[in-house]
Each structure stands twice: as structure tokens, then as C-alpha cells.
Design a protein around this motif. Structure first.
Motif, PDB file in Angstrom:
ATOM      1  N   THR A  33       0.787  -1.384   0.081  1.00 48.19           N
ATOM      2  CA  THR A  33       0.115   0.125   0.046  1.00 48.19           C
ATOM      3  C   THR A  33       0.909   1.351   0.029  1.00 48.19           C
ATOM      4  O   THR A  33       0.467   2.434  -0.660  1.00 48.19           O
ATOM      5  CB  THR A  33      -0.853   0.004   1.106  1.00 48.19           C
ATOM      6  N   ASP A  39      -4.926  -2.064  -1.079  1.00 46.38           N
ATOM      7  CA  ASP A  39      -5.096  -3.455  -0.703  1.00 46.38           C
ATOM      8  C   ASP A  39      -6.586  -4.049  -1.239  1.00 46.38           C
ATOM      9  O   ASP A  39      -7.207  -3.069  -1.899  1.00 46.38           O
ATOM     10  CB  ASP A  39      -4.663  -3.832   0.707  1.00 46.38           C
ATOM     11  N   PHE A  40      -7.114  -4.745  -0.649  1.00 48.99           N
ATOM     12  CA  PHE A  40      -8.473  -5.191  -0.866  1.00 48.99           C
ATOM     13  C   PHE A  40      -9.620  -4.924   0.026  1.00 48.99           C
ATOM     14  O   PHE A  40     -10.602  -4.424  -0.287  1.00 48.99           O
ATOM     15  CB  PHE A  40      -8.475  -6.779  -1.350  1.00 48.99           C
ATOM     16  N   TYR A  48     -12.038  -3.416  -3.037  1.00 47.64           N
ATOM     17  CA  TYR A  48     -13.231  -3.979  -2.783  1.00 47.64           C
ATOM     18  C   TYR A  48     -14.268  -2.811  -2.665  1.00 47.64           C
ATOM     19  O   TYR A  48     -15.434  -2.732  -2.999  1.00 47.64           O
ATOM     20  CB  TYR A  48     -13.361  -5.043  -1.992  1.00 47.64           C
ATOM     21  N   PHE A  63     -12.911 -11.231  -9.149  1.00 47.83           N
ATOM     22  CA  PHE A  63     -11.810 -12.542  -9.192  1.00 47.83           C
ATOM     23  C   PHE A  63     -12.525 -13.871  -9.168  1.00 47.83           C
ATOM     24  O   PHE A  63     -11.794 -14.937  -8.853  1.00 47.83           O
ATOM     25  CB  PHE A  63     -10.867 -11.981  -8.237  1.00 47.83           C
ATOM     26  N   ASN A 227       1.217  -5.981  11.247  1.00 43.57           N
ATOM     27  CA  ASN A 227      -0.169  -5.734  10.287  1.00 43.57           C
ATOM     28  C   ASN A 227      -0.826  -4.547  10.912  1.00 43.57           C
ATOM     29  O   ASN A 227      -0.656  -4.116  12.188  1.00 43.57           O
ATOM     30  CB  ASN A 227      -1.157  -6.569  10.455  1.00 43.57           C
ATOM     31  N   VAL A 231      -5.052  -9.999  13.363  1.00 47.90           N
ATOM     32  CA  VAL A 231      -5.805 -11.010  12.150  1.00 47.90           C
ATOM     33  C   VAL A 231      -5.284 -12.371  12.663  1.00 47.90           C
ATOM     34  O   VAL A 231      -4.594 -12.531  13.193  1.00 47.90           O
ATOM     35  CB  VAL A 231      -5.383 -10.594  10.953  1.00 47.90           C
TER      36      VAL A 231
HETATM   37  P1  OAD Z   1      -6.391  -7.681   2.413  1.00 48.70           P
HETATM   38  O1  OAD Z   1      -6.786  -6.175   1.757  1.00 48.70           O
HETATM   39  O2  OAD Z   1      -7.726  -8.482   2.632  1.00 48.70           O
HETATM   40  O3  OAD Z   1      -5.646  -7.334   3.715  1.00 48.70           O
HETATM   41  C1  OAD Z   1      -4.685  -6.249   3.895  1.00 48.70           C
HETATM   42  C2  OAD Z   1      -4.386  -5.978   5.209  1.00 48.70           C
HETATM   43  O4  OAD Z   1      -3.098  -5.291   5.473  1.00 48.70           O
HETATM   44  C3  OAD Z   1      -5.216  -5.416   6.018  1.00 48.70           C
HETATM   45  O5  OAD Z   1      -5.447  -6.472   7.325  1.00 48.70           O
HETATM   46  C4  OAD Z   1      -4.766  -4.055   6.180  1.00 48.70           C
HETATM   47  O6  OAD Z   1      -5.289  -3.533   7.553  1.00 48.70           O
HETATM   48  C5  OAD Z   1      -3.472  -4.084   6.366  1.00 48.70           C
HETATM   49  N1  OAD Z   1      -2.737  -3.182   5.867  1.00 48.70           N
HETATM   50  C6  OAD Z   1      -2.723  -2.099   4.912  1.00 48.70           C
HETATM   51  N2  OAD Z   1      -1.542  -1.308   4.779  1.00 48.70           N
HETATM   52  C7  OAD Z   1      -0.971  -1.581   5.580  1.00 48.70           C
HETATM   53  C8  OAD Z   1       0.520  -1.471   6.015  1.00 48.70           C
HETATM   54  N3  OAD Z   1       1.175  -0.236   5.478  1.00 48.70           N
HETATM   55  N4  OAD Z   1       1.184  -1.878   6.963  1.00 48.70           N
HETATM   56  C9  OAD Z   1       0.679  -2.856   7.844  1.00 48.70           C
HETATM   57  N5  OAD Z   1      -0.708  -3.348   7.450  1.00 48.70           N
HETATM   58  C10 OAD Z   1      -1.460  -3.033   6.334  1.00 48.70           C
HETATM   59  O7  OAD Z   1      -5.187  -8.015   1.485  1.00 48.70           O
HETATM   60  P2  OAD Z   1      -4.683  -9.555   1.351  1.00 48.70           P
HETATM   61  O8  OAD Z   1      -4.743 -10.320   2.880  1.00 48.70           O
HETATM   62  O9  OAD Z   1      -3.483  -9.776   0.407  1.00 48.70           O
HETATM   63  O10 OAD Z   1      -6.704 -12.928  -3.979  1.00 48.70           O
HETATM   64  O11 OAD Z   1      -5.727 -10.438   0.510  1.00 48.70           O
HETATM   65  C11 OAD Z   1      -5.824 -11.721   0.103  1.00 48.70           C
HETATM   66  C12 OAD Z   1      -6.236 -12.127  -1.189  1.00 48.70           C
HETATM   67  O12 OAD Z   1      -7.706 -11.403  -1.162  1.00 48.70           O
HETATM   68  C13 OAD Z   1      -5.698 -11.432  -2.274  1.00 48.70           C
HETATM   69  O13 OAD Z   1      -4.730 -12.013  -2.773  1.00 48.70           O
HETATM   70  C14 OAD Z   1      -6.678 -11.280  -3.408  1.00 48.70           C
HETATM   71  C15 OAD Z   1      -7.936 -10.935  -2.432  1.00 48.70           C
HETATM   72  O14 OAD Z   1      -9.278 -11.272  -2.955  1.00 48.70           O
HETATM   73  C16 OAD Z   1      -7.435 -12.925  -5.155  1.00 48.70           C
HETATM   74  O15 OAD Z   1      -7.889 -11.968  -5.736  1.00 48.70           O
HETATM   75  C17 OAD Z   1      -7.556 -14.475  -5.488  1.00 48.70           C
END
Ligand code: OAD
Length: 270
Positions: A33, A39-40, A48, A63, A227, A231
Motif C-alpha cells: 500500500t 489493498d483489497f 473492494y 476475481f 499488520n 488478524v
Molecule cells: P487484504 O486487503 O484482505 O488485507 C490487507 C491487510 O493489510 C489488512 O489487514 C490491512 O489492515 C493491512 N494493511 C494495509 N496497509 C498496511 C500497512 N502499510 N502496514 C501494515 N498493514 C497494512 O489483502 P490480502 O490479505 O492480501 O486474492 O488479501 C488476500 C487475497 O484477497 C488477495 O490475494 C486477493 C484478494 O481477493 C485474489 O484475488 C485471489
């Protein structure tokens, strides 16, 4: 217990002791980020929360393989923004590279498709891109591969690419919901048994099977969560350490304590 207490200082002491020889890493969108990639699931800035314009039944549909089959247009519209190329690695990515430089990186499992681990210089044989990448693409019907440059042109123009052999839909080899994980993911899972330390960074740990890797390290292996929010089941093991904040800040603190501050700066600025 392996750690003296459940804090970063104890983790540093453990790494410095020489007993911590294999460090495994799990990455999610939160580590990118600060590179400018959303992020998602973050409530306002996450991808999202910002897909209303694509007119989806629910955000994850973009997706989902079955949804893509019935309507590939939203994914192609989004792919333009997701294409890697305009972003540079963060200090967190460079820190993973330092682990490799110091000979203590086991495997870096990443859910990200931005390839910033590679760009940061993490050795490719240490990276498992669990959700694939934009490096290659195939027809979802006959499996024929499709030219990378042609696909990029389609994505940039916002038009859907069709297979030149059977006219099936072409999809980048990123793993959609409803698709199998890459072989490299399954092959690497047993290696977690050899982990001396697990670092989980920037992921909500909501998507399986990736999230379940965190519970596959041995009980004697300390786990560190870095994080913005708590989580998964972190806290349930006696050697769990929870560091809430931005991964870049936590990694900088960690490097300072390890005496790697200068190395981090050099690796990141390169
Ligand atoms: P998420 O968006 O679900 O989670 C991101 C996490 O990182 C959240 O808990 C945020 O609070 C945290 N966060 C954001 N910025 C941060 C920072 N600078 N430092 C620390 N924490 C931070 O993303 P993923 O867990 O990667 O899959 O999502 C998993 C999967 O869901 C992705 O690979 C994607 C999505 O659907 C597919 O598309 C198949």
C-alpha cells in the motif's frame, strides 16, 4: 518457549543468537500500500470498496472464475489498474531481500501479483507467488498460451482478449477464486516444518488456503504478525508476537535493532 518475551526485542535477540536459521515470510496486499497499490479489504481505500463503477453483484466477483466466464468485462476494466510496471518496492520488500542476503530466508510466500518481491531482489527461487502473476496468460477453455504483449495491448485498450485457436476467453495466470493454487505452492508447504521463525506481514489472513499456512509451522516456531490490525489466530500460541502498525515502520525498527539499518537503506534506494 523460544522467545524471552512476546516483543520485537526478543525476536531480535533470537535472530542474533544464530539459532534462527530459516525465516519464512507470508505477505499480503498491505506490504504494497505504501508503494501506491491499494489493498483489497481496507474499509475506504481498499479495492473492494471502490468497485461500484464495475456494476458487480458483490466485489469478489471480479476475481471469480465463474463470474469471469459469464462476464469478463469488469476484470479487464480493472486489470488496467492492476498491471505491474509503475510501482517500486517498499522498505518491507527490501527487508525480505536482506533476509536472503543474510542467508536466513526460507521461502517468501506472497499473495501479491505486483511482483515487487522480485523487483526488490529477493531470489526468484525463494518466492512462491501463491496467487500467480501477470507474467503469463492462457485460454481458459483450451489452455493455449497467449502472447504477453498482445494481452497488454488489450488490457490497455480495455478490450477482452480471445484465444486465437478456439475463441475462448484469455485470462492472466493470476489465481481466481474457484481455481487451483499453483504447484509451487503445494510443493513448498512441507518446507514450513523446517521454519525457525514466521513473519506474517500486511494480510488480513481471510483467504484460504493461503491463510492456513500460518498454522502449519511447528509449535516451537515463533510467529510474528506485522499488520495494521490483529488478524487470524495470532496470540493463541505462547511464542506469538503481535506488532500493530505499518510494516515499513516495524521493519525499520527491526533493522535498527539488528544493525541492518544502513543495509536496508542501500537495498531500498537501489
Ligand atoms: P487484504 O486487503 O484482505 O488485507 C490487507 C491487510 O493489510 C489488512 O489487514 C490491512 O489492515 C493491512 N494493511 C494495509 N496497509 C498496511 C500497512 N502499510 N502496514 C501494515 N498493514 C497494512 O489483502 P490480502 O490479505 O492480501 O486474492 O488479501 C488476500 C487475497 O484477497 C488477495 O490475494 C486477493 C484478494 O481477493 C485474489 O484475488 C485471489
Amino acid at each position: 518457549e523460544v522467545l524471552e518475551s512476546r516483543d520485537l526485542q526478543s525476536v531480535v535477540k533470537y535472530i542474533k543468537s544464530g539459532k534462527c536459521k530459516r525465516i519464512f515470510v507470508m505477505l499480503g496486499a498491505g506490504v504494497s500500500t505504501t508503494a501506491g497499490i491499494p489493498d483489497f479489504r481496507s474499509p475506504e481505500t481498499g479495492l473492494y470498496a471502490n468497485l461500484a463503477r464495475l456494476d458487480l453483484p458483490y466485489p469478489e466477483a471480479v476475481f471469480e472464475i465463474n463470474f469471469f466466464r459469464s462476464n469478463p468485462v469488469p476484470f479487464y476494466a480493472l486489470a488496467r489498474e492492476l498491471l505491474p510496471g509503475h510501482f517500486r518496492p517498499t522498505p518491507t520488500h527490501s527487508f525480505v531481500r536482506l533476509l536472503a542476503d543474510h542467508g536466513v530466508l526460507g521461502i517468501c510466500f506472497t499473495q501479491n501479483i505486483d511482483t515487487l518481491e522480485r523487483l526488490a531482489g529477493v531470489p526468484p527461487n525463494r518466492i512462491v507467488e501463491a496467487h500467480g502473476s501477470f507474467a503469463t496468460q492462457h485460454c481458459i477453455e483450451c489452455g493455449a498460451s497467449y502472447d504477453n504483449e498482445k494481452l497488454r495491448q488489450h488490457i490497455k485498450a480495455g478490450t477482452v482478449a480471445y484465444c486465437e485457436r478456439c475463441h475462448g476467453l484469455v485470462k492472466p495466470d493470476i489465481v481466481f477464486f474457484g481455481e487451483a493454487m499453483p504447484m509451487a505452492f503445494h510443493r513448498s508447504i512441507p518446507l514450513l516444518q523446517t521454519a525457525d521463525l514466521l513473519l506474517v506481514m500486511g494480510t488480513s489472513l481471510t483467504v484460504h488456503p493461503f491463510a492456513s499456512l500460518a498454522s502449519m509451522v511447528p509449535d516451537r516456531c515463533p510467529r510474528v504478525l506485522m499488520n495494521l490490525d490483529a488478524v487470524g489466530d495470532f496470540g493463541c500460541r505462547s511464542d506469538d508476537v503481535i506488532c500493530l502498525g505499518k510494516t515499513d515502520d516495524i521493519v525499520r525498527d527491526l533493522c535498527k535493532e539488528l544493525g541492518w539499518e544502513e543495509e536496508l537503506n542501500i537495498a531500498w534506494k537501489k
